[in-house]
Design a protein around this motif. Structure first.
Motif, PDB file in Angstrom:
ATOM      1  N   GLY A  20      52.406 -33.009  65.757  1.00 39.02           N
ATOM      2  CA  GLY A  20      52.780 -33.205  64.367  1.00 39.02           C
ATOM      3  C   GLY A  20      53.722 -32.143  63.829  1.00 39.02           C
ATOM      4  N   HIS A  21      54.069 -31.189  64.672  1.00 45.54           N
ATOM      5  CA  HIS A  21      54.927 -30.083  64.231  1.00 45.54           C
ATOM      6  C   HIS A  21      56.214 -30.016  65.056  1.00 45.54           C
ATOM      7  CE1 HIS A  21      51.695 -28.445  61.777  1.00 45.54           C
ATOM      8  NE2 HIS A  21      50.886 -28.704  62.803  1.00 45.54           N
ATOM      9  N   ALA A 120      54.687 -35.266  69.136  1.00 51.14           N
ATOM     10  CA  ALA A 120      54.030 -36.349  68.413  1.00 51.14           C
ATOM     11  C   ALA A 120      52.651 -36.680  68.972  1.00 51.14           C
ATOM     12  CB  ALA A 120      54.905 -37.608  68.444  1.00 51.14           C
ATOM     13  N   GLU A 121      52.431 -36.401  70.263  1.00 49.94           N
ATOM     14  CA  GLU A 121      51.150 -36.747  70.881  1.00 49.94           C
ATOM     15  C   GLU A 121      50.963 -35.898  72.132  1.00 49.94           C
ATOM     16  OE1 GLU A 121      49.086 -40.718  72.928  1.00 49.94           O
ATOM     17  OE2 GLU A 121      50.953 -40.921  71.816  1.00 49.94           O
ATOM     18  N   ALA A 122      49.727 -35.524  72.390  1.00 57.37           N
ATOM     19  CA  ALA A 122      49.372 -34.785  73.602  1.00 57.37           C
ATOM     20  C   ALA A 122      47.927 -35.119  73.931  1.00 57.37           C
ATOM     21  CB  ALA A 122      49.572 -33.293  73.412  1.00 57.37           C
ATOM     22  N   ARG A 133      54.052 -37.027  74.131  1.00 57.28           N
ATOM     23  CA  ARG A 133      55.070 -37.833  73.445  1.00 57.28           C
ATOM     24  C   ARG A 133      55.829 -36.887  72.513  1.00 57.28           C
ATOM     25  NH1 ARG A 133      55.232 -43.226  72.285  1.00 57.28           N
ATOM     26  NH2 ARG A 133      53.108 -43.400  73.065  1.00 57.28           N
ATOM     27  N   THR A 134      57.134 -36.860  72.678  1.00 52.47           N
ATOM     28  CA  THR A 134      57.970 -35.968  71.881  1.00 52.47           C
ATOM     29  C   THR A 134      59.042 -36.771  71.172  1.00 52.47           C
ATOM     30  OG1 THR A 134      57.610 -34.245  73.546  1.00 52.47           O
ATOM     31  CG2 THR A 134      59.372 -33.871  71.967  1.00 52.47           C
ATOM     32  N   ASN A 135      59.157 -36.562  69.875  1.00 57.57           N
ATOM     33  CA  ASN A 135      60.250 -37.160  69.103  1.00 57.57           C
ATOM     34  C   ASN A 135      61.425 -36.203  69.163  1.00 57.57           C
ATOM     35  OD1 ASN A 135      57.701 -37.987  66.832  1.00 57.57           O
ATOM     36  ND2 ASN A 135      58.646 -39.444  68.192  1.00 57.57           N
ATOM     37  N   VAL A 136      62.562 -36.711  69.608  1.00 55.15           N
ATOM     38  CA  VAL A 136      63.748 -35.878  69.771  1.00 55.15           C
ATOM     39  C   VAL A 136      64.898 -36.474  68.971  1.00 55.15           C
ATOM     40  CG1 VAL A 136      65.321 -34.793  71.411  1.00 55.15           C
ATOM     41  CG2 VAL A 136      63.018 -35.419  72.148  1.00 55.15           C
ATOM     42  N   THR A 137      65.601 -35.604  68.282  1.00 50.91           N
ATOM     43  CA  THR A 137      66.846 -35.973  67.615  1.00 50.91           C
ATOM     44  C   THR A 137      67.938 -35.094  68.201  1.00 50.91           C
ATOM     45  OG1 THR A 137      65.698 -36.518  65.566  1.00 50.91           O
ATOM     46  CG2 THR A 137      68.060 -36.102  65.401  1.00 50.91           C
ATOM     47  N   VAL A 138      69.019 -35.700  68.674  1.00 51.80           N
ATOM     48  CA  VAL A 138      70.151 -34.924  69.169  1.00 51.80           C
ATOM     49  C   VAL A 138      71.207 -34.908  68.075  1.00 51.80           C
ATOM     50  CG1 VAL A 138      71.982 -34.735  70.889  1.00 51.80           C
ATOM     51  CG2 VAL A 138      69.672 -35.407  71.588  1.00 51.80           C
ATOM     52  N   GLU A 139      71.436 -33.715  67.561  1.00 49.60           N
ATOM     53  CA  GLU A 139      72.376 -33.504  66.471  1.00 49.60           C
ATOM     54  C   GLU A 139      73.762 -33.195  67.019  1.00 49.60           C
ATOM     55  OE1 GLU A 139      68.979 -31.427  63.628  1.00 49.60           O
ATOM     56  OE2 GLU A 139      70.440 -30.156  64.658  1.00 49.60           O
ATOM     57  N   ILE A 140      74.772 -33.616  66.280  1.00 51.61           N
ATOM     58  CA  ILE A 140      76.161 -33.312  66.619  1.00 51.61           C
ATOM     59  C   ILE A 140      76.637 -32.249  65.635  1.00 51.61           C
ATOM     60  CG2 ILE A 140      78.505 -34.216  66.913  1.00 51.61           C
ATOM     61  CD1 ILE A 140      77.163 -37.059  67.077  1.00 51.61           C
ATOM     62  N   ASP A 151      61.963 -41.378  71.403  1.00 48.96           N
ATOM     63  CA  ASP A 151      60.521 -41.185  71.490  1.00 48.96           C
ATOM     64  C   ASP A 151      60.250 -41.056  72.990  1.00 48.96           C
ATOM     65  OD1 ASP A 151      57.824 -41.118  70.938  1.00 48.96           O
ATOM     66  OD2 ASP A 151      57.654 -43.258  70.496  1.00 48.96           O
ATOM     67  N   TRP A 152      60.177 -39.814  73.462  1.00 47.17           N
ATOM     68  CA  TRP A 152      60.213 -39.490  74.888  1.00 47.17           C
ATOM     69  C   TRP A 152      58.808 -39.194  75.400  1.00 47.17           C
ATOM     70  CZ3 TRP A 152      63.053 -34.515  76.922  1.00 47.17           C
ATOM     71  CH2 TRP A 152      63.280 -34.627  78.294  1.00 47.17           C
ATOM     72  N   LEU A 153      58.478 -39.784  76.527  1.00 43.95           N
ATOM     73  CA  LEU A 153      57.166 -39.610  77.139  1.00 43.95           C
ATOM     74  C   LEU A 153      57.255 -38.750  78.393  1.00 43.95           C
ATOM     75  CD1 LEU A 153      56.020 -43.347  76.990  1.00 43.95           C
ATOM     76  CD2 LEU A 153      55.570 -41.542  75.310  1.00 43.95           C
TER      77      LEU A 153
END
Length: 159
Positions: A20-21, A120-122, A133-140, A151-153
């Motif tokens: 969650g962080h 997001a989850e472990a 589960r990790t939420n990833v945003t790739v910024e430009i 939403d990467w597992l």
């Protein structure tokens, strides 16, 4: 040797407490024409929007060449190594895929990207197997809209 393995490990409980962080933000990674061309050679995708700067400038709204979406996605590995902690007792981690992956904006040649990671989850699936589960945003760099969201597992194994 990958620098990730030089990080001091954290406990499984400490890792699960991160759910969650936001865990962190990677360094910037350059997607220049050389990197795009090498990637095109590796995957045998030489579409002009990636490898022909003059034609891409002339015939697209991008103003030049853009990185392959999968090239941008492939940088998630190095970005995660920079950011995600190592759990004590881990024997290996494997990519388990994505529940969601969207390419939102093209990455123009010469731009830099970085990953922002939120756990997001472990959850333990077995005593020696953790689903992460990790939420990833790739910024430009310099742009409002991200290159991709995912939403990467991952599966993390313990001895």
């Amino acid at each position: 040797m990958n620098e990730v393995w030089k990080k001091p490990p954290i406990s499984l409980q400490a890792y699960q407490n991160m759910v969650g962080h936001e865990v962190g933000v990677s360094s910037w990674h350059l997607l220049d024409q050389n990197r795009i061309d090498v990637y095109a050679d590796v995957i045998e995708d030489h579409q002009f929007i990636h490898v022909d700067p003059e034609r891409a400038k002339r015939e697209t709204a991008f103003g030049g060449t853009v990185a392959h979406g999968f090239l941008t996605m492939s940088l998630l590995s190095i970005m995660s190594y920079e950011v995600m902690p190592v759990i004590a007792g881990t024997t290996m981690g494997v990519n388990y895929g994505f529940d969601k992956l969207r390419f939102l904006s093209p990455v123009r040649s010469g731009k830099r990207v970085r990953g922002r990671f939120t756990l997001a989850e472990a959850k333990l699936r077995k005593p020696t197997e953790l689903l992460s589960r990790t939420n990833v945003t790739v910024e430009i760099e310099g742009e409002e809209k991200p290159a991709l969201v995912a939403d990467w597992l991952g599966l993390i194994y313990f001895a």
